[in-house]
Write a protein that holds these residues in place. Structure first.
Motif, PDB file in Angstrom:
ATOM      1  N   GLY A  27       0.738  -1.029   0.114  1.00 33.66           N
ATOM      2  CA  GLY A  27       0.032   0.123   0.262  1.00 33.66           C
ATOM      3  C   GLY A  27       0.873   1.273   0.190  1.00 33.66           C
ATOM      4  N   VAL A  28       2.221   1.137   0.255  1.00 38.01           N
ATOM      5  CA  VAL A  28       3.017   2.195   0.129  1.00 38.01           C
ATOM      6  C   VAL A  28       3.406   2.502  -1.338  1.00 38.01           C
ATOM      7  CG1 VAL A  28       5.169   3.274   1.055  1.00 38.01           C
ATOM      8  CG2 VAL A  28       3.830   1.671   2.379  1.00 38.01           C
ATOM      9  N   VAL A  29       3.224   3.856  -1.624  1.00 35.24           N
ATOM     10  CA  VAL A  29       3.368   4.270  -3.067  1.00 35.24           C
ATOM     11  C   VAL A  29       4.892   4.857  -2.983  1.00 35.24           C
ATOM     12  CG1 VAL A  29       1.298   4.578  -3.971  1.00 35.24           C
ATOM     13  CG2 VAL A  29       2.271   6.597  -2.737  1.00 35.24           C
ATOM     14  N   SER A  30       5.491   4.915  -4.157  1.00 34.49           N
ATOM     15  CA  SER A  30       7.034   5.360  -4.167  1.00 34.49           C
ATOM     16  C   SER A  30       7.036   6.857  -4.316  1.00 34.49           C
ATOM     17  CB  SER A  30       7.724   4.784  -5.369  1.00 34.49           C
ATOM     18  OG  SER A  30       6.996   5.026  -6.678  1.00 34.49           O
ATOM     19  N   ILE A  33       5.722  12.453  -0.502  1.00 33.90           N
ATOM     20  CA  ILE A  33       6.181  13.410  -0.629  1.00 33.90           C
ATOM     21  C   ILE A  33       5.901  14.418   1.067  1.00 33.90           C
ATOM     22  CG2 ILE A  33       6.745  14.160  -2.742  1.00 33.90           C
ATOM     23  CD1 ILE A  33       4.225  16.312  -2.261  1.00 33.90           C
ATOM     24  N   ASN A  34       6.974  15.057   1.738  1.00 35.64           N
ATOM     25  CA  ASN A  34       6.463  15.822   2.938  1.00 35.64           C
ATOM     26  C   ASN A  34       5.724  17.046   2.587  1.00 35.64           C
ATOM     27  OD1 ASN A  34       6.838  17.769   4.753  1.00 35.64           O
ATOM     28  ND2 ASN A  34       7.989  16.262   5.897  1.00 35.64           N
ATOM     29  N   LEU A  35       4.624  17.307   2.934  1.00 31.53           N
ATOM     30  CA  LEU A  35       3.913  18.296   2.522  1.00 31.53           C
ATOM     31  C   LEU A  35       4.305  19.858   3.091  1.00 31.53           C
ATOM     32  CD1 LEU A  35       0.178  17.112   2.851  1.00 31.53           C
ATOM     33  CD2 LEU A  35       1.545  17.432   0.505  1.00 31.53           C
ATOM     34  N   PHE A  36       4.948  19.486   4.342  1.00 32.09           N
ATOM     35  CA  PHE A  36       5.735  20.892   4.869  1.00 32.09           C
ATOM     36  C   PHE A  36       6.682  21.287   3.831  1.00 32.09           C
ATOM     37  CE2 PHE A  36       8.304  23.158   7.854  1.00 32.09           C
ATOM     38  CZ  PHE A  36       7.553  24.120   8.381  1.00 32.09           C
ATOM     39  N   LYS A  43      -1.516  25.427  -0.321  1.00 32.42           N
ATOM     40  CA  LYS A  43      -2.100  26.804  -0.607  1.00 32.42           C
ATOM     41  C   LYS A  43      -3.338  27.036   0.174  1.00 32.42           C
ATOM     42  CE  LYS A  43      -0.666  27.253  -5.058  1.00 32.42           C
ATOM     43  NZ  LYS A  43      -0.901  27.305  -6.511  1.00 32.42           N
ATOM     44  N   GLY A  44      -3.346  27.820   1.041  1.00 29.82           N
ATOM     45  CA  GLY A  44      -4.567  28.271   2.008  1.00 29.82           C
ATOM     46  C   GLY A  44      -4.914  27.429   3.291  1.00 29.82           C
ATOM     47  N   TYR A  45      -3.874  26.488   3.556  1.00 25.70           N
ATOM     48  CA  TYR A  45      -3.981  25.497   4.482  1.00 25.70           C
ATOM     49  C   TYR A  45      -2.878  25.463   5.373  1.00 25.70           C
ATOM     50  CZ  TYR A  45      -7.798  23.453   1.813  1.00 25.70           C
ATOM     51  OH  TYR A  45      -9.264  23.342   1.232  1.00 25.70           O
ATOM     52  N   ARG A  46      -2.870  25.181   6.832  1.00 22.46           N
ATOM     53  CA  ARG A  46      -2.135  25.066   7.782  1.00 22.46           C
ATOM     54  C   ARG A  46      -2.001  23.528   8.151  1.00 22.46           C
ATOM     55  NH1 ARG A  46      -2.247  29.409  12.399  1.00 22.46           N
ATOM     56  NH2 ARG A  46      -1.344  31.354  11.006  1.00 22.46           N
ATOM     57  N   LEU A  47      -0.351  23.319   8.360  1.00 21.10           N
ATOM     58  CA  LEU A  47      -0.422  21.797   8.818  1.00 21.10           C
ATOM     59  C   LEU A  47      -0.147  21.755  10.145  1.00 21.10           C
ATOM     60  CD1 LEU A  47       1.689  20.719   5.727  1.00 21.10           C
ATOM     61  CD2 LEU A  47      -0.421  20.315   5.861  1.00 21.10           C
ATOM     62  N   LYS A  48      -1.045  21.024  10.738  1.00 22.80           N
ATOM     63  CA  LYS A  48      -0.697  20.932  12.278  1.00 22.80           C
ATOM     64  C   LYS A  48       0.681  20.122  12.657  1.00 22.80           C
ATOM     65  CE  LYS A  48      -3.107  19.410  16.472  1.00 22.80           C
ATOM     66  NZ  LYS A  48      -4.086  18.798  17.244  1.00 22.80           N
ATOM     67  N   GLU A  49       0.951  19.146  11.667  1.00 18.05           N
ATOM     68  CA  GLU A  49       2.191  18.294  11.988  1.00 18.05           C
ATOM     69  C   GLU A  49       3.354  18.524  10.678  1.00 18.05           C
ATOM     70  OE1 GLU A  49       3.315  16.083  14.059  1.00 18.05           O
ATOM     71  OE2 GLU A  49       1.801  16.686  15.508  1.00 18.05           O
ATOM     72  N   ILE A  50       4.540  18.713  10.882  1.00 17.70           N
ATOM     73  CA  ILE A  50       5.550  18.771   9.858  1.00 17.70           C
ATOM     74  C   ILE A  50       5.903  17.604   9.189  1.00 17.70           C
ATOM     75  CG2 ILE A  50       6.457  21.041  10.976  1.00 17.70           C
ATOM     76  CD1 ILE A  50       8.661  19.672  11.692  1.00 17.70           C
ATOM     77  N   THR A  51       5.541  16.493   9.743  1.00 12.47           N
ATOM     78  CA  THR A  51       5.806  15.343   9.113  1.00 12.47           C
ATOM     79  C   THR A  51       4.676  14.650   8.322  1.00 12.47           C
ATOM     80  OG1 THR A  51       4.947  14.144  11.227  1.00 12.47           O
ATOM     81  CG2 THR A  51       7.269  14.913  11.174  1.00 12.47           C
ATOM     82  N   ILE A  52       3.564  14.999   7.768  1.00 17.29           N
ATOM     83  CA  ILE A  52       2.629  14.728   7.207  1.00 17.29           C
ATOM     84  C   ILE A  52       3.168  14.467   5.935  1.00 17.29           C
ATOM     85  CG2 ILE A  52       0.525  15.293   6.094  1.00 17.29           C
ATOM     86  CD1 ILE A  52      -0.453  16.827   8.500  1.00 17.29           C
ATOM     87  N   ARG A  53       2.797  13.169   5.401  1.00 18.59           N
ATOM     88  CA  ARG A  53       3.333  12.630   3.909  1.00 18.59           C
ATOM     89  C   ARG A  53       2.087  12.571   3.030  1.00 18.59           C
ATOM     90  NH1 ARG A  53       8.627  11.180   3.488  1.00 18.59           N
ATOM     91  NH2 ARG A  53       8.399   9.707   2.085  1.00 18.59           N
ATOM     92  N   LEU A  54       2.164  12.576   1.905  1.00 15.68           N
ATOM     93  CA  LEU A  54       1.185  12.023   1.104  1.00 15.68           C
ATOM     94  C   LEU A  54       1.783  11.783  -0.510  1.00 15.68           C
ATOM     95  CD1 LEU A  54      -1.977  12.544   0.513  1.00 15.68           C
ATOM     96  CD2 LEU A  54      -1.586  14.771  -0.205  1.00 15.68           C
ATOM     97  N   SER A  55       1.214  11.350  -1.187  1.00 12.83           N
ATOM     98  CA  SER A  55       1.519  10.772  -2.457  1.00 12.83           C
ATOM     99  C   SER A  55       1.621  11.919  -3.251  1.00 12.83           C
ATOM    100  CB  SER A  55       0.485   9.597  -2.946  1.00 12.83           C
ATOM    101  OG  SER A  55       0.554   9.799  -4.472  1.00 12.83           O
TER     102      SER A  55
END
Length: 64
Positions: A27-30, A33-36, A43-55
């Motif tokens: 289930g892990v895609v290659s 990226i780290n959104l932070f 754009k227009g959003y704040r991240l509560k965590e700096i470690t959030i990763r997303l495809s």
């Protein structure tokens, strides 16, 4: 209360992951990226965590 069957747990782009249902390696895609580190994707959003990763593919779709 919502009931989720075992065959639904690991399907789709939004997965249930916790101590009971850990992430499966298939289930892990290659393109994770780290959104932070990519401010153009949040754009227009704040991240509560700096470690959030997303495809990257999903993040690009969300910014269209």
């Amino acid at each position: 209360m919502i009931n989720v069957t075992k065959d639904q747990i690991y399907q789709g782009n939004l997965l249930l992951i916790n101590k009971k249902y850990p992430v499966h390696q298939e289930g892990v895609v290659s393109d994770m990226i780290n959104l932070f580190q990519h401010k153009e994707l949040v754009k227009g959003y704040r991240l509560k965590e700096i470690t959030i990763r997303l495809s990257r593919g999903l993040a690009d779709q969300a910014t269209i």
